[in-house]
Structure formats: structure tokens, C-alpha cells
Design a protein around this motif. Sequence first.
Motif, PDB file in Angstrom:
ATOM      1  N   SER A   1       0.874  -1.191  -0.034  1.00  0.00           N
ATOM      2  CA  SER A   1      -0.108  -0.066  -0.079  1.00  0.00           C
ATOM      3  C   SER A   1       0.676   1.230   0.328  1.00  0.00           C
ATOM      4  O   SER A   1       1.993   1.132   0.372  1.00  0.00           O
ATOM      5  N   ILE A   2       0.546   2.305  -0.472  1.00  0.00           N
ATOM      6  CA  ILE A   2       0.899   3.620  -0.532  1.00  0.00           C
ATOM      7  C   ILE A   2       1.676   4.010   0.987  1.00  0.00           C
ATOM      8  O   ILE A   2       2.561   4.512   1.032  1.00  0.00           O
TER       9      ILE A   2
ATOM     10  N   LEU B   1       5.382   4.729   2.172  1.00  0.00           N
ATOM     11  CA  LEU B   1       5.894   5.846   2.788  1.00  0.00           C
ATOM     12  C   LEU B   1       6.427   5.342   4.089  1.00  0.00           C
ATOM     13  O   LEU B   1       7.606   5.810   4.312  1.00  0.00           O
TER      14      LEU B   1
END
Length: 141
Positions: free
Chosen positions: A52-53, A57
Motif C-alpha cells: 500500500s502507499i 511511505l
Amino acid sequence: MLRLISLFLPAVIPSWRFFKTVAPSPRIEYRLICDGKRGDWREDRPRPASLSIATMLRRMLWNPDWNEQLFLVSCSERLIDVPSQHSVDEINTRVARLLPSGSGDLQFRLVFVSREGSRIVKMVEYESTPVPLQQLQRVAA
């Protein structure tokens, strides 16, 4: 102040000139041997199919698992170039640490994966001697 910035920028913005050569890295595969029966080879720490993003991050700032994976890649590259017992011990210990405790022996191998036409070919470069799993897990604890 400019001197400080000139020292800081290379740490933040990597350069490909940092590497002497760019070549494929060996992958680590392991198997367990119990009662003389050799298990199937499995990839150590396989990469996830997707992230997932938010996970990407977070991993940009904190990713100790990836740091350990990079250390294992470094050990495996050294083992191919200049074999040493230290590299063998480090790989054995770190692979054993993630396995459930049990009996039997652990064996690992280093493979290079390449594409030849439409086929994917694995070339085994190194195969370790089996080591008792319990002994490795005591060291890793």
C-alpha cells in the motif's frame, strides 16, 4: 554553510557512481532436512506482491527488515567473491531466526536468476552444508 550542504547532499541524494559495478545479486533459498528427508527449497524473505502507499511511505523512513535483507545480500555477494565462514554463519543464523523452532538441519544455497528468451533460469552458485537448526536458533536467541 556551503561545506555542510555539500557533505549532506550525497547522503540524501544517492549517486550510481557510489557502486563500483552493478550486477545481479544472489538470492538465498533454504530447505529443512528432517530424518534424512530433504524438504523443498524456499526463498528466504520473499518480497510481497504489492504494497500500500502508506506502507511504502513508512518504509522510506523506517524499515529494519529491509536493512537486514541488504546485509544478507552483502554477505551472499562476499560468499561468492571471497568465501568465508563468517558469511556462512551470518546467513545461517539470520535464516534460522525466522523459522519456527524445531529439529532437523538447515541448508541454504545462493542462486542467480536470469531470463533466457522466455524462460527463467536459476543457476546455483553455492550450497551450504546442513547445520542443526536447534544449534542455530540458540545462537540467534
